[in-house]
Motif scaffolding. Structure first.
Motif, PDB file in Angstrom:
ATOM      1  N   SER A  28       0.855  -1.181   0.000  1.00  0.00           N
ATOM      2  CA  SER A  28       0.000   0.000   0.000  1.00  0.00           C
ATOM      3  C   SER A  28       0.894   1.235   0.000  1.00  0.00           C
ATOM      4  O   SER A  28       2.119   1.136  -0.059  1.00  0.00           O
ATOM      5  N   ALA A  29       0.275   2.396   0.098  1.00  0.00           N
ATOM      6  CA  ALA A  29       1.022   3.659   0.143  1.00  0.00           C
ATOM      7  C   ALA A  29       1.909   3.717   1.378  1.00  0.00           C
ATOM      8  O   ALA A  29       2.902   4.448   1.393  1.00  0.00           O
ATOM      9  N   ARG A  30       1.599   2.950   2.399  1.00  0.00           N
ATOM     10  CA  ARG A  30       2.423   2.923   3.619  1.00  0.00           C
ATOM     11  C   ARG A  30       3.803   2.318   3.356  1.00  0.00           C
ATOM     12  O   ARG A  30       4.732   2.555   4.111  1.00  0.00           O
ATOM     13  N   GLY A  31       3.938   1.552   2.291  1.00  0.00           N
ATOM     14  CA  GLY A  31       5.216   0.930   1.966  1.00  0.00           C
ATOM     15  C   GLY A  31       6.148   1.847   1.183  1.00  0.00           C
ATOM     16  O   GLY A  31       7.235   1.451   0.807  1.00  0.00           O
ATOM     17  N   LEU A  32       5.697   3.072   0.914  1.00  0.00           N
ATOM     18  CA  LEU A  32       6.516   4.031   0.190  1.00  0.00           C
ATOM     19  C   LEU A  32       7.105   5.047   1.161  1.00  0.00           C
ATOM     20  O   LEU A  32       6.461   5.427   2.136  1.00  0.00           O
ATOM     21  N   SER A  33       8.296   5.485   0.871  1.00  0.00           N
ATOM     22  CA  SER A  33       8.909   6.575   1.624  1.00  0.00           C
ATOM     23  C   SER A  33       8.609   7.868   0.867  1.00  0.00           C
ATOM     24  O   SER A  33       9.001   8.006  -0.299  1.00  0.00           O
ATOM     25  N   ILE A  34       7.884   8.780   1.498  1.00  0.00           N
ATOM     26  CA  ILE A  34       7.525  10.058   0.885  1.00  0.00           C
ATOM     27  C   ILE A  34       8.121  11.151   1.756  1.00  0.00           C
ATOM     28  O   ILE A  34       7.715  11.319   2.909  1.00  0.00           O
ATOM     29  N   VAL A  35       9.101  11.879   1.211  1.00  0.00           N
ATOM     30  CA  VAL A  35       9.875  12.821   2.008  1.00  0.00           C
ATOM     31  C   VAL A  35      10.094  14.121   1.236  1.00  0.00           C
ATOM     32  O   VAL A  35      10.367  14.094   0.034  1.00  0.00           O
ATOM     33  N   LEU A  36       9.975  15.229   1.939  1.00  0.00           N
ATOM     34  CA  LEU A  36      10.429  16.518   1.419  1.00  0.00           C
ATOM     35  C   LEU A  36      11.807  16.744   2.013  1.00  0.00           C
ATOM     36  O   LEU A  36      11.980  16.688   3.233  1.00  0.00           O
ATOM     37  N   ASP A  37      12.800  16.974   1.165  1.00  0.00           N
ATOM     38  CA  ASP A  37      14.155  17.199   1.661  1.00  0.00           C
ATOM     39  C   ASP A  37      14.183  18.404   2.595  1.00  0.00           C
ATOM     40  O   ASP A  37      13.460  19.383   2.389  1.00  0.00           O
ATOM     41  N   GLU A  38      15.050  18.321   3.607  1.00  0.00           N
ATOM     42  CA  GLU A  38      15.237  19.435   4.536  1.00  0.00           C
ATOM     43  C   GLU A  38      15.678  20.664   3.752  1.00  0.00           C
ATOM     44  O   GLU A  38      16.496  20.562   2.844  1.00  0.00           O
ATOM     45  N   LEU A  39      15.121  21.801   4.109  1.00  0.00           N
ATOM     46  CA  LEU A  39      15.425  23.043   3.430  1.00  0.00           C
ATOM     47  C   LEU A  39      15.221  24.185   4.410  1.00  0.00           C
ATOM     48  O   LEU A  39      14.176  24.235   5.065  1.00  0.00           O
ATOM     49  N   PRO A  40      16.198  25.065   4.557  1.00  0.00           N
ATOM     50  CA  PRO A  40      15.977  26.214   5.452  1.00  0.00           C
ATOM     51  C   PRO A  40      14.729  26.976   5.015  1.00  0.00           C
ATOM     52  O   PRO A  40      14.536  27.248   3.832  1.00  0.00           O
TER      53      PRO A  40
END
Length: 135
Positions: A85-97
């Motif tokens: 399911s969608a839980r098996g995906l890593s969804i990340v916004l890269d750190e940004l100041p």
């Protein structure tokens, strides 16, 4: 002569509530302040737009617009384990100041909800990472 209205920027979070380094970004004259254009009202519009994603092409277009307009990098990758399911995906916004902690959580959550409603997008993501390709 008409003077252009200043572009609204995100108001700062309460002290201790966020680690976005907004002040550091504003103090740097060479800093990329595009992310500060994502006001709370604009964030609500973004989340509503994410809610309307119905295809892998829409998702890719969203990722490109986040990068080009705000300087934010969105990464969606399958986990090393089985993806059911969608839980098996890593969804990340890269750190940004300047990127608020709440935004870094809200956008991936909205994308995950959209993917749960449209499982064919999950299959397209897996296929793009060659996980459904010929063995």
């Amino acid at each position: 002569m008409l003077q252009a209205a200043p572009i609204p920027i995100r108001i700062e979070c309460p002290p201790g509530a966020c680690v976005c380094q907004r002040d550091v970004l504003l103090a740097d004259p060479a800093g990329d302040t595009r992310i500060l254009r994502l006001t709370r009202e604009e964030e609500k519009k973004l989340l509503a737009h994410i809610d309307g994603i119905a295809s892998y092409a829409d998702l890719n277009k969203l990722a490109e617009r986040l990068r080009s307009q705000l300087g934010v990098v969105l990464r969606i990758t399958p986990s090393n384990n089985e993806v059911r399911s969608a839980r098996g995906l890593s969804i990340v916004l890269d750190e940004l100041p300047g990127l608020c902690r709440k935004t870094r959580q809200a956008v991936p959550s909205a994308i995950r909800r959209s993917l749960e409603r449209h499982p064919h997008i999950i299959y397209a993501i897996l296929d793009a990472h060659d996980l459904l390709g010929p063995g």
